[in-house]
Design a protein around this motif. Structure first.
Motif, PDB file in Angstrom:
ATOM      1  N   LYS A   1       0.813  -1.217   0.000  1.00 22.48           N
ATOM      2  CA  LYS A   1       0.000   0.000   0.000  1.00 22.48           C
ATOM      3  C   LYS A   1       0.847   1.267   0.000  1.00 22.48           C
ATOM      4  CE  LYS A   1      -3.707  -2.291  -0.205  1.00 22.48           C
ATOM      5  NZ  LYS A   1      -4.301  -2.474  -1.543  1.00 22.48           N
ATOM      6  N   SER A   2       2.191   1.112   0.034  1.00 19.90           N
ATOM      7  CA  SER A   2       3.043   2.297   0.078  1.00 19.90           C
ATOM      8  C   SER A   2       3.089   3.017  -1.268  1.00 19.90           C
ATOM      9  CB  SER A   2       4.463   1.909   0.500  1.00 19.90           C
ATOM     10  OG  SER A   2       5.027   1.045  -0.474  1.00 19.90           O
ATOM     11  N   ARG A   3       2.817   2.311  -2.360  1.00 16.81           N
ATOM     12  CA  ARG A   3       2.793   2.970  -3.671  1.00 16.81           C
ATOM     13  C   ARG A   3       1.722   2.328  -4.554  1.00 16.81           C
ATOM     14  NH1 ARG A   3       5.184  -0.049  -7.769  1.00 16.81           N
ATOM     15  NH2 ARG A   3       6.452  -1.814  -7.055  1.00 16.81           N
ATOM     16  N   ALA A   4       1.377   3.034  -5.632  1.00 13.58           N
ATOM     17  CA  ALA A   4       0.365   2.507  -6.551  1.00 13.58           C
ATOM     18  C   ALA A   4       0.981   1.429  -7.441  1.00 13.58           C
ATOM     19  CB  ALA A   4      -0.185   3.640  -7.408  1.00 13.58           C
ATOM     20  N   PRO A   5       0.194   0.437  -7.852  1.00 12.28           N
ATOM     21  CA  PRO A   5       0.732  -0.563  -8.777  1.00 12.28           C
ATOM     22  C   PRO A   5       1.059   0.062 -10.132  1.00 12.28           C
ATOM     23  CG  PRO A   5      -1.638  -0.861  -8.516  1.00 12.28           C
ATOM     24  CD  PRO A   5      -1.221   0.182  -7.518  1.00 12.28           C
ATOM     25  N   LYS A   6       2.159  -0.414 -10.734  1.00 13.04           N
ATOM     26  CA  LYS A   6       2.533   0.091 -12.061  1.00 13.04           C
ATOM     27  C   LYS A   6       2.088  -0.911 -13.114  1.00 13.04           C
ATOM     28  CE  LYS A   6       6.629   2.643 -10.627  1.00 13.04           C
ATOM     29  NZ  LYS A   6       8.095   2.666 -10.685  1.00 13.04           N
ATOM     30  N   VAL A   7       1.394  -0.398 -14.132  1.00  9.84           N
ATOM     31  CA  VAL A   7       0.821  -1.275 -15.154  1.00  9.84           C
ATOM     32  C   VAL A   7       1.336  -0.878 -16.527  1.00  9.84           C
ATOM     33  CG1 VAL A   7      -1.345  -1.901 -16.302  1.00  9.84           C
ATOM     34  CG2 VAL A   7      -1.262  -1.762 -13.824  1.00  9.84           C
ATOM     35  N   ALA A   8       1.546  -1.892 -17.379  1.00  6.75           N
ATOM     36  CA  ALA A   8       1.910  -1.632 -18.777  1.00  6.75           C
ATOM     37  C   ALA A   8       0.857  -2.260 -19.683  1.00  6.75           C
ATOM     38  CB  ALA A   8       3.280  -2.222 -19.074  1.00  6.75           C
ATOM     39  N   PHE A   9       0.651  -1.661 -20.854  1.00  6.06           N
ATOM     40  CA  PHE A   9      -0.250  -2.240 -21.864  1.00  6.06           C
ATOM     41  C   PHE A   9       0.582  -2.700 -23.066  1.00  6.06           C
ATOM     42  CE2 PHE A   9      -3.912   0.846 -20.603  1.00  6.06           C
ATOM     43  CZ  PHE A   9      -4.175   0.073 -19.484  1.00  6.06           C
ATOM     44  N   PHE A  10       0.329  -3.911 -23.515  1.00  6.37           N
ATOM     45  CA  PHE A  10       0.884  -4.403 -24.785  1.00  6.37           C
ATOM     46  C   PHE A  10      -0.276  -4.527 -25.755  1.00  6.37           C
ATOM     47  CE2 PHE A  10       5.250  -6.074 -24.551  1.00  6.37           C
ATOM     48  CZ  PHE A  10       5.526  -5.812 -23.215  1.00  6.37           C
ATOM     49  N   TYR A  11      -0.157  -3.947 -26.929  1.00  9.18           N
ATOM     50  CA  TYR A  11      -1.253  -4.142 -27.877  1.00  9.18           C
ATOM     51  C   TYR A  11      -0.771  -4.145 -29.316  1.00  9.18           C
ATOM     52  CZ  TYR A  11      -1.172   1.001 -27.507  1.00  9.18           C
ATOM     53  OH  TYR A  11      -0.788   2.308 -27.453  1.00  9.18           O
TER      54      TYR A  11
ATOM     55  N   TYR B   1      -0.953  -5.900 -19.283  1.00  7.36           N
ATOM     56  CA  TYR B   1      -2.132  -6.435 -19.968  1.00  7.36           C
ATOM     57  C   TYR B   1      -1.792  -6.587 -21.444  1.00  7.36           C
ATOM     58  CZ  TYR B   1      -7.131  -6.985 -21.084  1.00  7.36           C
ATOM     59  OH  TYR B   1      -8.357  -7.462 -21.483  1.00  7.36           O
ATOM     60  N   ILE B   2      -1.953  -7.800 -21.972  1.00  5.86           N
ATOM     61  CA  ILE B   2      -1.562  -8.068 -23.354  1.00  5.86           C
ATOM     62  C   ILE B   2      -2.822  -8.168 -24.203  1.00  5.86           C
ATOM     63  CG2 ILE B   2      -0.192  -9.525 -24.855  1.00  5.86           C
ATOM     64  CD1 ILE B   2       1.076 -10.732 -22.388  1.00  5.86           C
ATOM     65  N   ASN B   3      -2.980  -7.237 -25.138  1.00  4.65           N
ATOM     66  CA  ASN B   3      -4.200  -7.203 -25.948  1.00  4.65           C
ATOM     67  C   ASN B   3      -3.921  -7.699 -27.365  1.00  4.65           C
ATOM     68  OD1 ASN B   3      -6.955  -6.582 -25.617  1.00  4.65           O
ATOM     69  ND2 ASN B   3      -6.728  -4.865 -27.010  1.00  4.65           N
ATOM     70  N   VAL B   4      -3.491  -8.976 -27.480  1.00  6.39           N
ATOM     71  CA  VAL B   4      -3.313  -9.616 -28.783  1.00  6.39           C
ATOM     72  C   VAL B   4      -3.964 -11.001 -28.688  1.00  6.39           C
ATOM     73  CG1 VAL B   4      -1.201  -8.360 -29.317  1.00  6.39           C
ATOM     74  CG2 VAL B   4      -1.045 -10.552 -28.191  1.00  6.39           C
ATOM     75  N   THR B   5      -3.732 -11.891 -29.657  1.00  2.33           N
ATOM     76  CA  THR B   5      -4.331 -13.221 -29.555  1.00  2.33           C
ATOM     77  C   THR B   5      -3.340 -14.221 -28.945  1.00  2.33           C
ATOM     78  OG1 THR B   5      -3.711 -13.734 -31.813  1.00  2.33           O
ATOM     79  CG2 THR B   5      -5.916 -12.838 -31.477  1.00  2.33           C
ATOM     80  N   THR B   6      -3.813 -15.468 -28.741  1.00  3.98           N
ATOM     81  CA  THR B   6      -3.084 -16.450 -27.936  1.00  3.98           C
ATOM     82  C   THR B   6      -1.624 -16.629 -28.357  1.00  3.98           C
ATOM     83  OG1 THR B   6      -5.182 -17.584 -27.853  1.00  3.98           O
ATOM     84  CG2 THR B   6      -3.299 -18.750 -26.967  1.00  3.98           C
TER      85      THR B   6
ATOM     86  N   THR C   1       7.109  -9.388 -13.760  1.00  4.24           N
ATOM     87  CA  THR C   1       5.812  -8.788 -14.073  1.00  4.24           C
ATOM     88  C   THR C   1       4.717  -9.854 -14.151  1.00  4.24           C
ATOM     89  OG1 THR C   1       7.068  -7.255 -15.427  1.00  4.24           O
ATOM     90  CG2 THR C   1       4.691  -7.225 -15.697  1.00  4.24           C
ATOM     91  N   LYS C   2       3.517  -9.517 -13.610  1.00  2.43           N
ATOM     92  CA  LYS C   2       2.378 -10.434 -13.709  1.00  2.43           C
ATOM     93  C   LYS C   2       1.580 -10.080 -14.957  1.00  2.43           C
ATOM     94  CE  LYS C   2       1.609 -11.378  -8.823  1.00  2.43           C
ATOM     95  NZ  LYS C   2       0.614 -11.242  -7.743  1.00  2.43           N
ATOM     96  N   PHE C   3       1.405 -11.053 -15.835  1.00  3.06           N
ATOM     97  CA  PHE C   3       0.740 -10.776 -17.106  1.00  3.06           C
ATOM     98  C   PHE C   3      -0.737 -11.151 -17.069  1.00  3.06           C
ATOM     99  CE2 PHE C   3       5.161 -10.992 -18.419  1.00  3.06           C
ATOM    100  CZ  PHE C   3       5.236  -9.889 -19.252  1.00  3.06           C
ATOM    101  N   GLY C   4      -1.513 -10.418 -17.868  1.00  3.60           N
ATOM    102  CA  GLY C   4      -2.926 -10.730 -18.019  1.00  3.60           C
ATOM    103  C   GLY C   4      -3.304 -10.521 -19.473  1.00  3.60           C
ATOM    104  N   SER C   5      -4.427 -11.108 -19.881  1.00  6.38           N
ATOM    105  CA  SER C   5      -4.836 -10.913 -21.274  1.00  6.38           C
ATOM    106  C   SER C   5      -6.341 -10.931 -21.410  1.00  6.38           C
ATOM    107  CB  SER C   5      -4.211 -11.978 -22.158  1.00  6.38           C
ATOM    108  OG  SER C   5      -4.506 -11.697 -23.503  1.00  6.38           O
ATOM    109  N   ASN C   6      -6.790 -10.667 -22.642  1.00  3.16           N
ATOM    110  CA  ASN C   6      -8.225 -10.560 -22.898  1.00  3.16           C
ATOM    111  C   ASN C   6      -8.765 -11.905 -23.384  1.00  3.16           C
ATOM    112  OD1 ASN C   6      -7.765 -10.935 -25.581  1.00  3.16           O
ATOM    113  ND2 ASN C   6      -8.379  -8.911 -26.228  1.00  3.16           N
ATOM    114  N   PRO C   7     -10.067 -12.015 -23.698  1.00  2.00           N
ATOM    115  CA  PRO C   7     -10.649 -13.323 -24.015  1.00  2.00           C
ATOM    116  C   PRO C   7     -10.144 -13.968 -25.306  1.00  2.00           C
ATOM    117  CG  PRO C   7     -12.356 -11.744 -23.465  1.00  2.00           C
ATOM    118  CD  PRO C   7     -11.094 -10.983 -23.578  1.00  2.00           C
ATOM    119  N   TYR C   8      -9.400 -13.240 -26.134  1.00  4.10           N
ATOM    120  CA  TYR C   8      -8.832 -13.883 -27.315  1.00  4.10           C
ATOM    121  C   TYR C   8      -7.347 -14.210 -27.119  1.00  4.10           C
ATOM    122  CZ  TYR C   8     -13.139 -13.063 -29.711  1.00  4.10           C
ATOM    123  OH  TYR C   8     -14.459 -13.089 -30.060  1.00  4.10           O
ATOM    124  N   GLY C   9      -6.788 -13.756 -25.970  1.00  3.25           N
ATOM    125  CA  GLY C   9      -5.401 -14.086 -25.686  1.00  3.25           C
ATOM    126  C   GLY C   9      -5.307 -15.149 -24.612  1.00  3.25           C
TER     127      GLY C   9
END
Lengths: 346, 382
Positions: free
Chosen positions: B150-160, B213-218, B235-243
């Protein structure tokens, strides 16, 4: 009974039509062509319009490559310049009759700029230089988003001339096909003039042309300009017809397609540009019908369609280069002569 | 006499267009979706059709090329006279929206682009899932909950990807980060098809992103997480329903461990009431095939639009306008748990706003949480 052609004056030698029958045949063909929109379905009119646009572009490339001997891989780029110019102009309310030729002129300027290396470069080196044009234009189309809409593309309002709106392919047919005919007519006559003859002289041997008094550089640039004008007008019509254009409309493969058209049709031939463009536009349609008809029993065929199209395209080019290097135009000429002079040809 | 017979037979058939990607850059997920739609159509035809009328799916592979989609669209509306179209990509769907409006053809595409949810701009566009924008907001909400320091905000990156699909939710994501105390440190653009993402990942490493967050396909997601593993990124990665889906652990193996994804549809074989008919159809027709959540998505599409066709047919309005109106009568339409219930209204085409976040654990997809995004009016069409 005829057994050959005998010309007794220079005028007869220069005539576009060898015989009166040829003129009549063309007139009948044109009349028949303009009855097509009254019975064809809108999809086939879309195909025909695309074919007519390809005819203009292939004619443009043939002026440069077939008649002047300057190879170019930049024609998809010039097509893009014409199309994006139209998107910009039409988007700002410029009417069709101004936007279309203006797009051609803008493409002609782009063609002249990218044609400058032709002063020093020939053959493969010129191919590389014009390839650079392709990538520069593609990069611009993707990243100059305020004008081109970037990768998402940009839409174009439907064209109108005064009170006439050309909103669907049936109406566009009456815009695109006459434009194609006018461009062919101009090209056919261009090669009866001094400028046209100079182009051919440069193709055959540029040093001899220079010795004979042809300003090689000026005529090369002029050839680039005329050719790019044709391609630019084709791009403009393509924009009006597709209604939405994105960089995907102008891949490098398209530039190769156009080269394929003039090789299959016949380098240095107006008729060849027409036959090649129509042939290569219709080829995927026939393949699609064929795979569609067979996919009832073999459902996997629909996935094979795209690779099949490329494979057949490649095979056709190789077969034509080996067996029919002068293209469909020469095939047509020999067939016609065989029938006309049957049975006593010399 | 024969003509009358043929006309009578044709009247019993409802033509629906299908524009799918089987060979293009998104064919890794496109094939599964297309099969789901085709199977959904044959199941519907075997189970009463549209009030006794058969659906005829006129489908085409457009290779993820916008010009091909435009040509296919012209052919389907001009020659085949389809009543509606089940489409695929964001670029082509957004490109065709003006023409779809002019021709009044309902266009239900697999693109969940938030730009298609505002009926004042795109009255004939529909899809079946929370929008890409709501999905990204849901994932960012999960990031907030997952972030313990809670000492700092999470840092996020977008891949698209450098295309309409990749860019679709990015603006919504930027705004959501700003409003919710998440630091957006980096945006990396990848090409449509790529084999290497090392240079983008090195950039991201410098910016010190905790999540991406990775916004491409699988296929693209597995390339990125594989390269990230090589570079030793935490880094913890996440993706959308097509990735994200069953295909990700199958392709990326152990590298996929801990990757999160937004899943509007349940995984294949999940124990929900709606899955029964899919499994029966699967056993009967192709027991050897493997399926995934994207195949399930194809089915949910058919379930939604075939219901609209039934309602339109019942009221005698089997036209483009009729189908659109019928879609807009769907209220909490139950998909048997395959996906969230679907609601469209004449003023809001956001079908659902609730979505689940899954994580790969031991090669399996495990549900982590569910988030419901509010239907804020200013988010409509974003």
């Amino acid at each position: 009974m005829r057994c050959g052609e005998f010309h007794t004056s220079y005028a007869a030698d220069m005539a576009i039509f060898d015989t009166r029958r040829g003129r009549h045949a063309l007139a009948v063909f044109l009349v028949a062509l303009f009855t097509v929109p009254f019975f064809a379905t809108s999809y086939w009119l879309d195909v025909l319009n695309r074919a007519a646009i390809a005819v203009i572009a292939a004619m443009g490339l043939n002026i440069l490559t077939g008649f002047t001997g300057q190879i170019s891989l930049g024609n998809a780029a010039f097509l893009a310049v014409g199309a994006y110019a139209t998107a910009f102009l039409a988007g700002h309310g410029v009417p069709f009759l101004v936007a279309c030729p203006l797009s051609g002129l803008i493409a002609a300027i782009a063609g002249m700029v990218f044609g400058i290396p032709s002063l020093r470069l020939k053959g493969l080196y010129l191919a590389m230089a014009t390839l650079a044009a392709h990538f520069i234009v593609e990069f611009t189309a993707v990243h100059w988003e305020s004008v081109t809409g970037g990768v998402a593309g940009i839409s174009i309002p439907s064209p109108s001339i005064g009170p006439l709106h050309f909103g669907d392919d049936r109406r566009l047919f009456f815009l695109i096909v006459p434009a194609a005919i006018a461009h062919l007519w101009f090209a056919k006559n261009l090669f009866r003039t001094r400028v046209g003859k100079a182009f051919v002289a440069i193709r055959d041997q540029d040093i001899s042309a220079e010795v004979m008094g042809v300003t090689v550089f000026r005529h090369k640039l002029l050839s680039f300009a005329v050719s790019s004008f044709y391609v630019g007008v084709a791009g403009s019509l393509l924009a009006y017809q597709a209604r939405i254009i994105s960089p995907e409309n102008f891949p490098l493969a398209l530039a190769i397609d156009y080269l394929g058209m003039i090789i299959i049709g016949g380098l240095g031939s107006v008729l060849g540009s027409v036959l090649g463009a129509v042939f290569l536009t219709l080829l995927p349609e026939f393949l699609r019908i064929l795979t569609g008809a067979l996919s009832g029993s073999y459902p996997q065929l629909i996935q094979l369609f795209t690779p099949l199209k490329l494979g057949v395209f490649g095979l056709t080019i190789v077969l034509f280069l080996v067996f029919e290097p002068d293209g469909l135009a020469d095939l047509w000429r020999r067939t016609r002569n065989w029938f006309r002079l049957y049975p006593f040809s010399y | 006499m024969h003509l009358i017979l043929i006309a009578a037979l044709l009247a019993q058939e409802i033509k629906v267009g299908g524009i799918f990607d089987l060979t293009g850059i998104t064919s890794d997920v496109g094939k599964s979706f297309a099969q789901g739609v085709r199977d959904g159509v044959s199941w519907t035809n075997d189970n009463g059709g549209i009030n006794g009328k058969k659906i005829k799916l006129v489908d085409v592979d457009y290779g993820y090329k916008i010009p091909e989609a435009v040509a296919a669209y012209k052919r389907m509306t001009g020659d085949d006279h389809v009543i509606m179209i089940n489409g695929w990509g964001t670029g082509d769907t957004e490109g065709l929206k003006a023409q779809v409006n002019a021709d009044k053809v309902p266009y239900i595409s697999a693109s969940f682009s938030g730009h298609l949810t505002d009926p004042t701009k795109t009255p004939y566009n529909f899809f079946v899932a929370p929008s890409y924008s709501d999905q990204l907001r849901a994932w960012l909400s999960w990031v907030k909950d997952d972030w313990k320091d809670k000492s700092r905000a999470p840092k996020v990156a977008f891949f698209y990807g450098d295309n309409a699909y990749g860019k679709s939710p990015i603006e919504a994501g930027r705004r959501f980060c700003k409003e919710n105390g998440i630091e957006l440190t980096d945006e990396e653009i990848v090409p449509g098809a790529f084999q290497d993402a090392t240079s983008q990942l090195l950039n991201m490493k410098q910016k010190g992103a905790d999540y991406a967050y990775i916004n491409v396909t699988t296929t693209g997601v597995s390339t990125i997480i594989r390269d990230a593993r090589k570079l030793g990124l935490a880094t913890k990665f996440g993706s959308n329903p097509y990735g994200f889906g069953e295909a990700l652990p199958a392709v990326a193996k152990d590298v996929a461990e801990g990757v999160t994804g937004v899943m509007p549809d349940v995984p294949w074989g999940e124990n929900v009431p709606g899955m029964k008919k899919l499994e029966e159809f699967h056993k009967k027709n192709h027991p050897g095939d493997a399926h995934d959540t994207i195949y399930v998505r194809g089915w949910t599409y058919v379930l939604v639009w075939s219901e609209a066709l039934k309602r339109a047919d019942k009221s005698g309005q089997l036209t483009g306008d009729g189908v659109k109106a019928a879609l807009e009568t769907l209220k909490d339409f139950d998909l048997g748990g395959l996906a969230q219930p679907v609601t469209y209204t004449p003023t809001d085409h956001r079908p659902a706003t609730r979505t689940a976040i899954y994580m790969v654990k031991g090669g399996k997809l495990v549900k982590q949480a569910e988030y419901d995004m509010p239907r804020k009016p200013e988010w409509l069409g974003l």
